[in-house]
Write a protein that holds these residues in place. Structure first.
Motif, short mmCIF file in Angstrom:
data_model
loop_
_atom_site.label_atom_id
_atom_site.label_comp_id
_atom_site.label_asym_id
_atom_site.label_seq_id
_atom_site.Cartn_x
_atom_site.Cartn_y
_atom_site.Cartn_z
N LEU A 1 0.83 -1.21 0.00
CA LEU A 1 0.00 0.00 0.00
C LEU A 1 0.87 1.26 0.00
O LEU A 1 0.53 2.26 -0.65
N ALA A 2 1.98 1.23 0.74
CA ALA A 2 2.90 2.37 0.75
C ALA A 2 3.51 2.59 -0.62
O ALA A 2 3.71 3.74 -1.06
N ARG A 3 3.80 1.49 -1.34
CA ARG A 3 4.34 1.61 -2.70
C ARG A 3 3.33 2.26 -3.63
O ARG A 3 3.67 3.12 -4.46
N ILE A 4 2.07 1.84 -3.52
CA ILE A 4 1.03 2.45 -4.36
C ILE A 4 0.85 3.92 -4.01
O ILE A 4 0.68 4.77 -4.90
N LYS A 5 0.94 4.24 -2.71
CA LYS A 5 0.82 5.63 -2.29
C LYS A 5 1.95 6.47 -2.85
O LYS A 5 1.76 7.63 -3.26
N ALA A 6 3.15 5.92 -2.91
CA ALA A 6 4.29 6.65 -3.48
C ALA A 6 4.15 6.82 -4.99
O ALA A 6 4.56 7.83 -5.56
N LYS A 7 3.55 5.83 -5.63
CA LYS A 7 3.37 5.90 -7.07
C LYS A 7 2.27 6.89 -7.46
O LYS A 7 2.35 7.57 -8.49
N TYR A 8 1.24 6.94 -6.59
CA TYR A 8 0.14 7.87 -6.85
C TYR A 8 -0.02 8.78 -5.64
O TYR A 8 -0.92 8.58 -4.80
N PRO A 9 0.87 9.76 -5.45
CA PRO A 9 0.85 10.59 -4.24
C PRO A 9 -0.44 11.39 -4.06
O PRO A 9 -0.84 11.69 -2.94
N LYS A 10 -1.09 11.72 -5.16
CA LYS A 10 -2.33 12.51 -5.07
C LYS A 10 -3.57 11.61 -5.06
O LYS A 10 -4.69 12.13 -5.05
N GLY A 11 -3.35 10.31 -5.05
CA GLY A 11 -4.47 9.40 -5.06
C GLY A 11 -5.29 9.46 -6.32
O GLY A 11 -6.51 9.24 -6.29
N ASP A 12 -4.64 9.76 -7.47
CA ASP A 12 -5.34 9.92 -8.74
C ASP A 12 -5.35 8.65 -9.57
O ASP A 12 -5.54 8.71 -10.78
N TYR A 13 -5.12 7.48 -8.91
CA TYR A 13 -5.12 6.25 -9.67
C TYR A 13 -6.49 5.89 -10.21
O TYR A 13 -6.64 5.17 -11.17
N ARG A 14 -7.54 6.45 -9.61
CA ARG A 14 -8.89 6.20 -10.11
C ARG A 14 -9.07 6.81 -11.49
O ARG A 14 -9.56 6.18 -12.42
N SER A 15 -8.67 8.13 -11.61
CA SER A 15 -8.82 8.81 -12.89
C SER A 15 -7.92 8.19 -13.95
O SER A 15 -8.29 8.08 -15.11
N GLU A 16 -6.73 7.73 -13.53
CA GLU A 16 -5.82 7.10 -14.48
C GLU A 16 -6.41 5.80 -15.01
O GLU A 16 -6.32 5.49 -16.19
N SER A 17 -7.06 5.06 -14.11
CA SER A 17 -7.66 3.80 -14.53
C SER A 17 -8.78 4.05 -15.53
O SER A 17 -8.91 3.36 -16.54
N SER A 18 -9.59 5.11 -15.25
CA SER A 18 -10.71 5.41 -16.15
C SER A 18 -10.22 5.91 -17.49
O SER A 18 -10.76 5.58 -18.54
N SER A 19 -9.10 6.72 -17.47
CA SER A 19 -8.56 7.23 -18.72
C SER A 19 -7.97 6.11 -19.56
O SER A 19 -8.06 6.09 -20.77
N GLU A 20 -7.36 5.11 -18.87
CA GLU A 20 -6.81 3.98 -19.60
C GLU A 20 -7.92 3.19 -20.27
O GLU A 20 -7.81 2.75 -21.41
N CYS A 21 -9.06 3.07 -19.56
CA CYS A 21 -10.19 2.35 -20.14
C CYS A 21 -10.73 3.12 -21.35
O CYS A 21 -11.08 2.52 -22.36
N GLY A 22 -10.80 4.48 -21.22
CA GLY A 22 -11.29 5.29 -22.31
C GLY A 22 -10.39 5.21 -23.52
O GLY A 22 -10.83 5.15 -24.66
N GLY A 23 -9.07 5.21 -23.29
CA GLY A 23 -8.10 5.11 -24.37
C GLY A 23 -8.23 3.77 -25.09
O GLY A 23 -8.15 3.71 -26.32
N ASP A 24 -8.51 2.73 -24.37
CA ASP A 24 -8.67 1.43 -24.99
C ASP A 24 -9.91 1.38 -25.89
O ASP A 24 -9.89 0.82 -26.97
N GLU A 25 -11.00 2.05 -25.39
CA GLU A 25 -12.22 2.06 -26.18
C GLU A 25 -12.02 2.83 -27.49
O GLU A 25 -12.51 2.42 -28.55
N GLN A 26 -11.29 4.01 -27.45
CA GLN A 26 -11.03 4.76 -28.66
C GLN A 26 -10.17 3.98 -29.65
O GLN A 26 -10.37 4.02 -30.86
N GLY A 27 -9.22 3.26 -29.14
CA GLY A 27 -8.36 2.47 -30.02
C GLY A 27 -9.14 1.39 -30.75
O GLY A 27 -8.92 1.11 -31.91
N VAL A 28 -10.10 0.81 -30.04
CA VAL A 28 -10.92 -0.24 -30.65
C VAL A 28 -11.80 0.35 -31.74
O VAL A 28 -11.99 -0.22 -32.81
N ALA A 29 -12.34 1.59 -31.43
CA ALA A 29 -13.20 2.25 -32.42
C ALA A 29 -12.39 2.58 -33.69
O ALA A 29 -12.86 2.43 -34.80
#
Length: 265
Positions: free
Chosen positions: A237-265
Motif C-alpha cells: 500500500l505504501a508503494r502504491i501511495k508513493a506511485k500515486y501521491p495525489k491518489g489519482d489512480y482512479r482517474s488514471e484507470s478510467s482514462s486507460e479504459c477510455g483510451g482502450d475504447e477509442q483504439g478499438v473504435a
C-alpha cells in the motif's frame, strides 16, 4: 483488476490483519499466564536432585514475562510488523526448546521412577516363602514384594498424594497391588484397591502443561506469519501511495479504459 478496487481490497485486508494482531496479543498474554499457573499449581517439578529446580522456575517466570511483553507489543506495535515477525518466530523457537528440555528433566525421570518400582521382586517373594505378591506384608503403604527402594516409594507417594493420581499411566499401571497413596484417607489399609483408586494418571498435569506450551508454539508461528502478511500488505500500500501521491489512480484507470475504447473504435 482495477487499481482502485485492488487498493480498497488491500486496505480492508490490512484492517482485518491489524484487528487479528490486536487479538493475538491478548491471546498470547492469557495463554502464557494459563501455562504458568498450570506449572505452579500442580507440582510439576523434577524429581532428581541434579535438576536445576530454581533455574526451571526462573526460566518459566522469565518466559511468561517475555511473552507478556511481546503480547503488549503486538497490541501497540502499530505498523512495525516486520519487527514482530522475527520476534514471534524466536519466541516460538524458545517455547519448543523449553518444552523439549522439560520433557528430559521432568517427564523422563518420573517415568523411570515409576517403572523401577512397579515390578514384583521375585527374590523377595521367595525369601518370604510366598507364592503371590498379594500375600506379602506392607511396609510404609507398599507391599514388600515391589521393587524399588524406600526413597523411590516415598517420592511416588508424594506425587500420588499431592496430585491425587495413581500410576504413571493410570491406576492400571499397578497390575497387582495398589500402593496406599493411590487412595484417599477413606480407603486406608487393605481397602485401597484398583476399583477405588484415583483414576487420574500422574502425568495428567504435565500433559496439560505440555499441550499448553505446544499451543503457544503453534499460535506464535501463526502470528508470525500473520505479522509478515500484514507487513507485506502495508508495504505494498505504501508503494502504491508513493506511485500515486495525489491518489489519482482512479482517474488514471478510467482514462486507460477510455483510451482502450477509442483504439478499438
Amino acid at each position: 483488476m482495477n487499481t482502485a478496487v485492488f487498493v480498497s481490497f488491500l486496505r480492508h485486508l490490512l484492517f482485518l490483519f491489524i484487528v487479528f494482531k490486536l487479538m493475538s496479543g491478548v491471546i498470547v498474554m492469557v495463554m502464557a499466564e494459563r501455562c504458568k499457573n498450570t506449572f505452579d499449581d500442580n507440582e510439576i517439578i523434577p524429581f532428581n536432585a541434579e535438576a536445576p529446580r530454581h533455574a526451571i522456575f526462573l526460566s518459566i517466570d522469565f518466559l511468561v514475562a517475555l511473552l507478556n511483553a511481546l503480547g503488549f507489543l503486538m497490541i501497540v506495535a502499530g505498523m512495525t510488523f516486520l519487527m514482530l515477525a522475527p520476534s514471534e518466530m524466536t519466541a516460538a523457537s524458545v517455547l519448543h526448546n523449553l518444552s523439549h528440555s522439560f520433557t528430559k528433566m521432568i517427564f523422563d525421570p518420573m517415568r523411570v521412577l515409576f517403572e523401577t518400582s512397579s515390578q514384583i521382586n521375585q527374590t523377595t517373594l521367595r525369601s518370604l516363602k510366598l507364592k503371590t505378591a498379594h500375600e506379602a506384608p506392607f511396609r510404609s503403604g507398599w507391599s514388600m514384594a515391589y521393587q524399588g527402594n524406600v526413597t523411590n516409594h516415598y517420592m511416588i507417594d508424594y506425587i500420588q498424594m499431592n496430585l491425587k493420581c495413581c500410576g504413571f499411566t493410570g491406576r492400571q499401571f499397578w497390575t497387582t497391588i495398589v500402593p496406599r497413596s493411590c487412595c484417599s484417607h477413606h480407603y486406608a489399609g487393605d481397602k485401597c484397591t484398583l476399583s477405588v483408586a484415583y483414576s487420574r494418571r500422574c502425568t495428567y498435569y504435565f500433559d496439560v502443561y505440555d499441550v499448553c506450551m505446544n499451543w503457544l508454539f503453534v499460535l506464535m508461528m501463526c502470528f508470525s506469519i500473520l505479522a509478515l502478511m500484514t507487513a507485506i500488505d502495508s508495504l505494498y500500500l505504501a508503494r502504491i501511495k508513493a506511485k500515486y501521491p495525489k491518489g489519482d489512480y482512479r482517474s488514471e484507470s478510467s482514462s486507460e479504459c477510455g483510451g482502450d475504447e477509442q483504439g478499438v473504435a
